[in-house]
Scaffold this motif. Structure first.
Motif, PDB file in Angstrom:
ATOM      1  N   GLY A  55      38.073  31.938  32.354  1.00  0.00           N
ATOM      2  CA  GLY A  55      39.086  30.767  33.149  1.00  0.00           C
ATOM      3  C   GLY A  55      39.434  31.317  34.689  1.00  0.00           C
ATOM      4  N   PHE A  56      40.930  31.850  34.720  1.00  0.00           N
ATOM      5  CA  PHE A  56      41.176  32.445  36.045  1.00  0.00           C
ATOM      6  C   PHE A  56      40.290  33.643  36.395  1.00  0.00           C
ATOM      7  N   ARG A  57      40.080  34.276  35.173  1.00  0.00           N
ATOM      8  CA  ARG A  57      38.936  35.637  35.750  1.00  0.00           C
ATOM      9  C   ARG A  57      37.622  35.301  36.517  1.00  0.00           C
ATOM     10  N   LEU A  58      37.181  34.134  36.270  1.00  0.00           N
ATOM     11  CA  LEU A  58      36.097  33.784  37.072  1.00  0.00           C
ATOM     12  C   LEU A  58      36.352  33.872  38.475  1.00  0.00           C
ATOM     13  N   PHE A  59      37.702  33.021  38.892  1.00  0.00           N
ATOM     14  CA  PHE A  59      37.933  33.634  40.294  1.00  0.00           C
ATOM     15  C   PHE A  59      38.368  35.043  40.775  1.00  0.00           C
ATOM     16  N   THR A  60      39.433  35.556  39.949  1.00  0.00           N
ATOM     17  CA  THR A  60      40.033  36.991  40.299  1.00  0.00           C
ATOM     18  C   THR A  60      38.775  38.013  40.179  1.00  0.00           C
ATOM     19  N   ASP A  61      38.001  37.949  39.291  1.00  0.00           N
ATOM     20  CA  ASP A  61      37.065  39.124  38.658  1.00  0.00           C
ATOM     21  C   ASP A  61      35.693  38.789  39.182  1.00  0.00           C
ATOM     22  N   ARG A  62      35.058  37.602  39.325  1.00  0.00           N
ATOM     23  CA  ARG A  62      33.829  36.965  39.742  1.00  0.00           C
ATOM     24  C   ARG A  62      33.608  36.273  41.038  1.00  0.00           C
ATOM     25  N   GLY A  63      34.772  36.021  41.404  1.00  0.00           N
ATOM     26  CA  GLY A  63      34.832  35.219  42.638  1.00  0.00           C
ATOM     27  C   GLY A  63      35.233  35.933  43.767  1.00  0.00           C
ATOM     28  N   ALA A  64      35.589  35.129  45.099  1.00  0.00           N
ATOM     29  CA  ALA A  64      36.156  35.584  46.146  1.00  0.00           C
ATOM     30  C   ALA A  64      37.520  35.222  46.117  1.00  0.00           C
ATOM     31  N   TYR A  65      38.335  36.402  45.886  1.00  0.00           N
ATOM     32  CA  TYR A  65      39.852  36.090  45.728  1.00  0.00           C
ATOM     33  C   TYR A  65      40.833  36.813  46.616  1.00  0.00           C
ATOM     34  N   PHE A  66      41.748  35.884  47.060  1.00  0.00           N
ATOM     35  CA  PHE A  66      42.614  36.220  48.198  1.00  0.00           C
ATOM     36  C   PHE A  66      44.104  36.362  47.663  1.00  0.00           C
ATOM     37  N   PRO A  67      44.387  37.605  47.125  1.00  0.00           N
ATOM     38  CA  PRO A  67      45.939  37.487  46.365  1.00  0.00           C
ATOM     39  C   PRO A  67      46.992  37.338  47.334  1.00  0.00           C
ATOM     40  N   ALA A  68      46.649  37.441  48.774  1.00  0.00           N
ATOM     41  CA  ALA A  68      47.802  37.158  49.625  1.00  0.00           C
ATOM     42  C   ALA A  68      47.727  36.024  50.616  1.00  0.00           C
ATOM     43  N   CYS A  69      47.817  34.815  49.579  1.00  0.00           N
ATOM     44  CA  CYS A  69      47.755  33.579  50.300  1.00  0.00           C
ATOM     45  C   CYS A  69      49.277  32.999  50.607  1.00  0.00           C
ATOM     46  N   TYR A  70      49.772  32.833  51.781  1.00  0.00           N
ATOM     47  CA  TYR A  70      51.210  32.228  51.978  1.00  0.00           C
ATOM     48  C   TYR A  70      51.099  30.938  53.115  1.00  0.00           C
ATOM     49  N   TYR A  71      51.838  29.955  52.468  1.00  0.00           N
ATOM     50  CA  TYR A  71      51.902  28.963  53.433  1.00  0.00           C
ATOM     51  C   TYR A  71      52.869  29.317  54.733  1.00  0.00           C
ATOM     52  N   GLN A  72      52.519  28.993  55.833  1.00  0.00           N
ATOM     53  CA  GLN A  72      53.342  29.392  56.849  1.00  0.00           C
ATOM     54  C   GLN A  72      54.245  28.034  57.559  1.00  0.00           C
ATOM     55  N   TYR A  73      55.031  27.630  56.547  1.00  0.00           N
ATOM     56  CA  TYR A  73      55.812  26.613  57.152  1.00  0.00           C
ATOM     57  C   TYR A  73      56.904  26.705  55.958  1.00  0.00           C
ATOM     58  N   ALA A  74      58.138  25.768  56.357  1.00  0.00           N
ATOM     59  CA  ALA A  74      59.263  25.884  55.425  1.00  0.00           C
ATOM     60  C   ALA A  74      59.467  24.834  54.412  1.00  0.00           C
ATOM     61  N   ASN A  75      58.829  23.619  54.633  1.00  0.00           N
ATOM     62  CA  ASN A  75      58.803  22.648  53.576  1.00  0.00           C
ATOM     63  C   ASN A  75      57.955  22.580  52.598  1.00  0.00           C
ATOM     64  N   THR A  76      57.964  23.719  51.865  1.00  0.00           N
ATOM     65  CA  THR A  76      57.136  24.227  50.462  1.00  0.00           C
ATOM     66  C   THR A  76      57.381  23.016  49.599  1.00  0.00           C
ATOM     67  N   LEU A  77      56.783  21.815  49.690  1.00  0.00           N
ATOM     68  CA  LEU A  77      56.800  20.675  48.491  1.00  0.00           C
ATOM     69  C   LEU A  77      55.402  20.127  48.206  1.00  0.00           C
ATOM     70  N   THR A  78      55.602  19.493  47.041  1.00  0.00           N
ATOM     71  CA  THR A  78      54.187  18.796  46.606  1.00  0.00           C
ATOM     72  C   THR A  78      53.554  18.030  47.802  1.00  0.00           C
ATOM     73  N   ALA A  79      54.027  16.856  48.293  1.00  0.00           N
ATOM     74  CA  ALA A  79      53.463  16.032  49.249  1.00  0.00           C
ATOM     75  C   ALA A  79      52.833  16.936  50.560  1.00  0.00           C
ATOM     76  N   PRO A  80      53.773  17.699  51.150  1.00  0.00           N
ATOM     77  CA  PRO A  80      53.201  18.296  52.430  1.00  0.00           C
ATOM     78  C   PRO A  80      52.007  19.439  51.834  1.00  0.00           C
ATOM     79  N   GLY A  81      52.129  20.130  50.666  1.00  0.00           N
ATOM     80  CA  GLY A  81      51.307  20.990  50.144  1.00  0.00           C
ATOM     81  C   GLY A  81      49.930  20.396  50.077  1.00  0.00           C
TER      82      GLY A  81
END
Ligand SMILES: [Zn+2]
Length: 549
Positions: A55-81
């Motif tokens: 499952g998720f380990r496919l990404f974290t253990d065997r994929g290219a995984y970026f643990p520090a991904c942050y939106y750089q805007y203030a309106n953190t909602l579903t449609a904008p995301g």
């Protein structure tokens, strides 16, 4: 003589073939982008030891995984995301700054995707359809369709219309979401004049009903929820969306539909790459009810881990390993609940929108010596301004300033008007940068407040929320899996806008029109063409020296 002629003929033939073949290299067969609605980046670490291998380990253990991904805007909602992931750009570029906003032309609140020129089709409900008509930028999917002159096929799936539509774009072959009450799959006449026959058959097979009257149990057998139909205290029935959508059965239902779509539309079996975006809505629906630290959210994450593993097994069966690429991200995170804040002595608080409205009206009324309703609506921390209630000599941008001043006097750290944000008149700070990235020309007059960290509008139906400029709302997973990616944990800070241009360069197509994201070159395997071996360069053929007989 004959051999020379043959060589020339062969060269001409090969050149002609190369002309046909080089316009676009079809690799891989299918790209699947998984977007989990309200899935904070730290969940992948928090539950890592409990996840299975596929499952998720496919990404974290065997994929290219970026643990520090942050939106750089203030309106953190579903449609904008979803719009941000698809366009590789923030709100000033794609226009989507909220799930709904005031429309000055129609003088009412509209959703980000409702489109009165279209109709809903697929279920038994009739009504206004939905489309990506408010997008101001194109998407990764659009660029894939452009590069292949419409040969690539693109579909979006979510329980929510905005998530299925904004994550795919203008030229998608279809976006599918559900009727809240019945759970039937819908689309709109924007995509097709009539629903596909397989969709009607799927809806007719009681595909939704099989998830009613089910018990959701934790791994140790504890009953967490039941999907037995019942009514709210006011006598209204709890909808399918709320009942099934707040359990892992909601995600099961989406994966069922995704498998059906892949098989019926034969996705990934054409000459070029197809794209499927699945936005898993159930995590957000439960997240609002339970809060991020509830045992139910852990159980939901573990269930999704298993469900992703099953879906990946299905993809392996369909295409074979290495024939598809996966990307994983989320539209936003979430704040801890008020009770968690209290327990850990963190600041916070739950300002009431109705009390805020009363207070803003009182303060503005006192300044103008006239009591009126100066506010159209509050979607905390955003306030839509009723400019018409102000005296005629006050300009629209001045009405915004009145409201912003009143907000600053009523618990907000700061407040920026639409006019200020549009003109870039923001403080030259990292916070100012976030609000610069939240502007949209839509919505009439409005003000975005800067709330205190951990403060949000909690209600009895929604004890946790998102929509702030803070890390807990910005932090999301970003990971890729597939033969084209160099496995590893990449700890530099990245942004969800990097997903689209990264996939674009690997597919050999243009990035979306307005994307400002970075290509994550560190995660790209050296060669990505399907006809060349990955990671190791092929040995050069030895060219024999010309011999002169
Ligand atoms: Zn939400």
């Amino acid at each position: 003589m004959f051999r020379a002629k043959l060589t020339v003929l062969l060269a001409v033939l090969l050149a002609a073939l190369a002309c046909f073949g080089s316009a676009y290299q079809p690799s891989p067969k299918l790209v699947v982008i998984l977007i989990i609605d309200q899935f904070r980046g730290d969940y992948l670490e928090r539950y890592h030891s409990e996840f299975g291998a596929n499952g998720f380990r496919l990404f974290t253990d065997r994929g290219a995984y970026f643990p520090a991904c942050y939106y750089q805007y203030a309106n953190t909602l579903t449609a904008p995301g979803h719009a941000t992931i698809a366009t590789g750009a923030y709100s000033p570029a794609h226009g989507i700054f909220s799930n709904q906003w005031w429309d000055p032309a129609q003088k009412r609140v509209i959703t980000s995707v409702e489109d009165s020129s279209t109709k809903l089709i697929g279920g038994e409900v009739e009504g206004i359809g939905a489309s990506p008509h408010n997008l101001l930028a194109d998407t990764l999917a659009d660029e894939l369709r452009l590069a292949t002159q419409g040969q690539s096929r693109v579909y979006g799936i979510a329980l929510k219309d905005r998530a299925a539509i904004l994550s795919t774009g203008f030229s998608a072959n279809g976006a599918f979401w559900i009727d809240d009450d019945s759970g039937a799959w819908l689309t709109s006449t924007y995509y097709m004049s009539a629903p596909p026959r397989w969709l009607l058959a799927f809806n007719g097979q009681d595909s939704a009903k099989k998830y009613l009257n089910q018990e959701w149990k934790d791994t140790d057998g504890t009953l967490l929820a039941s999907t037995k139909p019942h009514n709210f205290d006011d006598g209204k029935p709890v909808s399918f969306y709320e009942l099934v959508g707040s359990t892992p059965f909601g995600n099961d239902y989406e994966f069922d539909f995704a498998r059906e779509l892949i098989q019926q539309e034969k996705l990934g079996y054409g000459a070029v790459t197809d794209l499927l975006v699945i936005s898993l809505s159930a995590n957000d629906i439960l997240g609002h009810l339970a809060g991020p630290d509830a045992p139910e959210m852990r159980a939901m994450a573990l269930a999704l881990d298993r469900q992703i593993g099953e879906f990946v097994g299905f993809l392996n069966q369909q295409y074979g390993q290495g024939q598809y690429w996966l990307a994983l991200t989320a539209d936003h995170g979430v704040a801890p609940t008020q009770s968690t804040d209290k327990q850990l002595k963190l600041p916070g608080g739950s300002p009431s929108s109705s009390e805020l409205r009363t207070q803003l009206n009182k303060d503005i009324g006192a300044r103008l010596h006239k009591q009126a309703d100066y506010i159209r609506s509050i979607s905390y921390p955003m306030v839509f301004v009723n400019s018409e209630a102000f005296p005629p000599n006050v300009s629209e941008s001045e009405t915004e300033i009145y409201v912003a001043e009143a907000m600053k006097a009523n618990g907000f750290l700061n407040a920026f008007t639409k006019e200020q944000m549009g003109n870039g008149e923001l403080p030259p700070t990292s916070l100012g940068h976030l609000y610069l990235n939240s502007y949209s020309p839509y919505g009439g007059a409005w003000v975005m407040g800067v709330p205190m960290p951990f403060a949000y509008n909690a209600t009895s139906k929604s004890i946790a929320n998102h929509g702030s400029p803070y890390s807990y709302d910005q932090h999301v997973p970003l990971a890729f899996y597939g033969a084209a990616f160099k496995p590893g944990v990449y700890r530099d800070q990245v942004e969800p806008i990097d997903l689209a241009p990264t996939l674009a360069v690997m597919l050999g197509i243009n990035k979306p029109t307005s994307s400002g994201g970075r290509v994550l070159t560190e995660a790209i395997a050296q060669r990505t063409r399907s006809d060349e071996p990955l990671l190791t360069a092929p040995p050069k053929p030895r060219v024999p020296k010309e011999s002169h007989p």
